[in-house]
Design a protein around this motif. Structure first.
Motif, PDB file in Angstrom:
ATOM      1  N   TYR A 100       0.822  -1.199   0.000  1.00  0.00           N
ATOM      2  CA  TYR A 100       0.000   0.000   0.000  1.00  0.00           C
ATOM      3  C   TYR A 100       0.857   1.251   0.000  1.00  0.00           C
ATOM      4  CZ  TYR A 100      -3.741  -3.213   1.313  1.00  0.00           C
ATOM      5  OH  TYR A 100      -4.636  -4.237   1.351  1.00  0.00           O
ATOM      6  N   LEU A 101       1.968   1.218   0.755  1.00  0.00           N
ATOM      7  CA  LEU A 101       2.848   2.388   0.840  1.00  0.00           C
ATOM      8  C   LEU A 101       3.387   2.755  -0.542  1.00  0.00           C
ATOM      9  CD1 LEU A 101       4.522   4.487   2.359  1.00  0.00           C
ATOM     10  CD2 LEU A 101       6.221   2.695   2.790  1.00  0.00           C
ATOM     11  N   LEU A 102       3.944   1.781  -1.243  1.00  0.00           N
ATOM     12  CA  LEU A 102       4.510   2.060  -2.564  1.00  0.00           C
ATOM     13  C   LEU A 102       3.434   2.512  -3.547  1.00  0.00           C
ATOM     14  CD1 LEU A 102       7.018  -0.924  -2.874  1.00  0.00           C
ATOM     15  CD2 LEU A 102       7.514   1.445  -2.229  1.00  0.00           C
ATOM     16  N   GLU A 103       2.279   1.839  -3.485  1.00  0.00           N
ATOM     17  CA  GLU A 103       1.195   2.212  -4.389  1.00  0.00           C
ATOM     18  C   GLU A 103       0.719   3.640  -4.129  1.00  0.00           C
ATOM     19  OE1 GLU A 103      -3.021   2.671  -5.499  1.00  0.00           O
ATOM     20  OE2 GLU A 103      -2.282   2.390  -3.462  1.00  0.00           O
ATOM     21  N   GLN A 104       0.625   4.017  -2.849  1.00  0.00           N
ATOM     22  CA  GLN A 104       0.163   5.359  -2.520  1.00  0.00           C
ATOM     23  C   GLN A 104       1.218   6.424  -2.816  1.00  0.00           C
ATOM     24  OE1 GLN A 104      -2.883   6.711  -1.276  1.00  0.00           O
ATOM     25  NE2 GLN A 104      -3.463   4.758  -2.229  1.00  0.00           N
ATOM     26  N   LEU A 105       2.482   6.081  -2.628  1.00  0.00           N
ATOM     27  CA  LEU A 105       3.523   7.054  -2.959  1.00  0.00           C
ATOM     28  C   LEU A 105       3.498   7.386  -4.446  1.00  0.00           C
ATOM     29  CD1 LEU A 105       6.547   5.881  -0.769  1.00  0.00           C
ATOM     30  CD2 LEU A 105       5.058   7.862  -0.427  1.00  0.00           C
ATOM     31  N   VAL A 106       3.261   6.363  -5.280  1.00  0.00           N
ATOM     32  CA  VAL A 106       3.148   6.611  -6.719  1.00  0.00           C
ATOM     33  C   VAL A 106       1.944   7.503  -7.013  1.00  0.00           C
ATOM     34  CG1 VAL A 106       2.707   5.528  -8.949  1.00  0.00           C
ATOM     35  CG2 VAL A 106       4.327   4.515  -7.360  1.00  0.00           C
ATOM     36  N   GLU A 170      15.794  20.111  -1.637  1.00  0.00           N
ATOM     37  CA  GLU A 170      15.977  18.792  -1.022  1.00  0.00           C
ATOM     38  C   GLU A 170      15.176  18.753   0.286  1.00  0.00           C
ATOM     39  OE1 GLU A 170      19.558  15.754   0.424  1.00  0.00           O
ATOM     40  OE2 GLU A 170      20.003  17.819  -0.167  1.00  0.00           O
ATOM     41  N   PHE A 171      14.394  17.693   0.497  1.00  0.00           N
ATOM     42  CA  PHE A 171      13.516  17.641   1.678  1.00  0.00           C
ATOM     43  C   PHE A 171      13.626  16.278   2.358  1.00  0.00           C
ATOM     44  CE2 PHE A 171      10.982  15.959  -1.758  1.00  0.00           C
ATOM     45  CZ  PHE A 171      10.307  14.893  -1.195  1.00  0.00           C
ATOM     46  N   VAL A 172      13.291  16.291   3.642  1.00  0.00           N
ATOM     47  CA  VAL A 172      13.151  15.074   4.458  1.00  0.00           C
ATOM     48  C   VAL A 172      11.800  15.166   5.158  1.00  0.00           C
ATOM     49  CG1 VAL A 172      14.075  13.678   6.341  1.00  0.00           C
ATOM     50  CG2 VAL A 172      15.640  14.876   4.787  1.00  0.00           C
ATOM     51  N   MET A 173      11.028  14.097   5.081  1.00  0.00           N
ATOM     52  CA  MET A 173       9.653  14.124   5.602  1.00  0.00           C
ATOM     53  C   MET A 173       9.343  12.808   6.316  1.00  0.00           C
ATOM     54  SD  MET A 173       6.125  14.545   3.382  1.00  0.00           S
ATOM     55  CE  MET A 173       6.802  16.013   2.601  1.00  0.00           C
ATOM     56  N   ASN A 174       8.602  12.919   7.393  1.00  0.00           N
ATOM     57  CA  ASN A 174       8.077  11.748   8.106  1.00  0.00           C
ATOM     58  C   ASN A 174       6.567  11.655   7.891  1.00  0.00           C
ATOM     59  OD1 ASN A 174      10.594  11.029   9.179  1.00  0.00           O
ATOM     60  ND2 ASN A 174      10.315  12.362  10.955  1.00  0.00           N
ATOM     61  N   LEU A 175       6.061  10.446   7.865  1.00  0.00           N
ATOM     62  CA  LEU A 175       4.616  10.240   7.778  1.00  0.00           C
ATOM     63  C   LEU A 175       4.279   8.887   8.403  1.00  0.00           C
ATOM     64  CD1 LEU A 175       3.968   8.074   5.171  1.00  0.00           C
ATOM     65  CD2 LEU A 175       4.959  10.011   3.970  1.00  0.00           C
ATOM     66  N   ASN A 176       2.994   8.630   8.562  1.00  0.00           N
ATOM     67  CA  ASN A 176       2.524   7.383   9.164  1.00  0.00           C
ATOM     68  C   ASN A 176       1.628   6.634   8.189  1.00  0.00           C
ATOM     69  OD1 ASN A 176       3.819   7.974  11.572  1.00  0.00           O
ATOM     70  ND2 ASN A 176       2.004   8.888  12.501  1.00  0.00           N
ATOM     71  N   ILE A 177       1.642   5.315   8.322  1.00  0.00           N
ATOM     72  CA  ILE A 177       0.718   4.466   7.570  1.00  0.00           C
ATOM     73  C   ILE A 177      -0.486   4.175   8.461  1.00  0.00           C
ATOM     74  CG2 ILE A 177       0.419   2.272   6.381  1.00  0.00           C
ATOM     75  CD1 ILE A 177       3.413   2.163   5.970  1.00  0.00           C
TER      76      ILE A 177
END
Length: 205
Positions: A100-106, A170-177
């Motif tokens: 799901y993570l990869l699919e949603q990132l796309v 250039e960015f760094v980001m955190n998120l939750n599933i």
């Protein structure tokens, strides 16, 4: 002719009175003894009945104690089964997180944003990459907030960078599933077919 009674009639009358008194006392004593015996028999019967009831209640209490012990054991077994079920459901829900993570990132990554690394630890994900502008990073964060499977985007760092003579952010980001319920996980079974394309898209970016 005058008759004179020379017998001791007073003493005879006294004896008669005493005899009547003793007879009356005997009758009263007999009646009292009968009443005492009747009361004693009544209460003895009541005590015997209550004793039998107490014995019956003790036996029933012993049966109830055994049943309560069995019910407690069954509850413990049910709780153990529920715990195992919850663990299994959690594993079933978590095993497709990467898909799901990869699919949603796309799906949620806008044009002009390029991901260079994706790190997942449980439900937490760390993204790093480049964007053509800061507004593209903001668009990515809004898309993540609107995603049904991702949440809580937190921008850790954003700075200017030069990549191949191009000025990028250039960015760094955190998120939750979001943790999926088992029924939602089953309903999303079709995502397994989408995942390979999603993974390839992220890799290409």
């Amino acid at each position: 002719m005058i008759r004179i009674n020379l017998l001791p009639w007073r003493e005879a009358r006294r004896k008669a009175h005493n005899l009547q008194f003793y007879i009356l006392m005997g009758m009263v004593a007999g009646l009292a003894a009968s009443i005492v015996l009747l009361v004693h028999g009544y209460y003895a019967a009541r005590i015997s009945t209550q004793t039998e009831r107490n014995h019956f209640l003790k036996q029933e209490n012993a049966k109830l104690d055994k049943e309560i012990a069995e019910i407690k054991k069954l509850k413990e077994e049910i709780q153990a089964l529920l715990s195992r079920k919850q663990v299994i459901e959690t594993l079933q829900a978590d095993r497709a997180q990467t898909v799901y993570l990869l699919e949603q990132l796309v799906r949620q990554t806008p044009d002009g944003v390029y991901l260079k690394s994706v790190t997942q630890k449980g439900l937490k994900v760390n993204l790093s990459g480049y964007a053509q502008s800061n507004s593209r990073v903001s668009t990515l964060m809004r898309n993540i907030e609107a995603s049904p499977y991702l949440e809580n985007p937190d921008l850790v760092e954003i700075k200017a960078a030069n990549v191949n003579s191009r000025r990028l952010s250039e960015f760094v980001m955190n998120l939750n599933i979001k943790r999926l319920r088992p029924e939602a996980n089953a309903a999303k079974g079709g995502a397994d077919n989408v995942a390979p394309r999603g993974a390839a898209a992220v890799a290409n970016k």
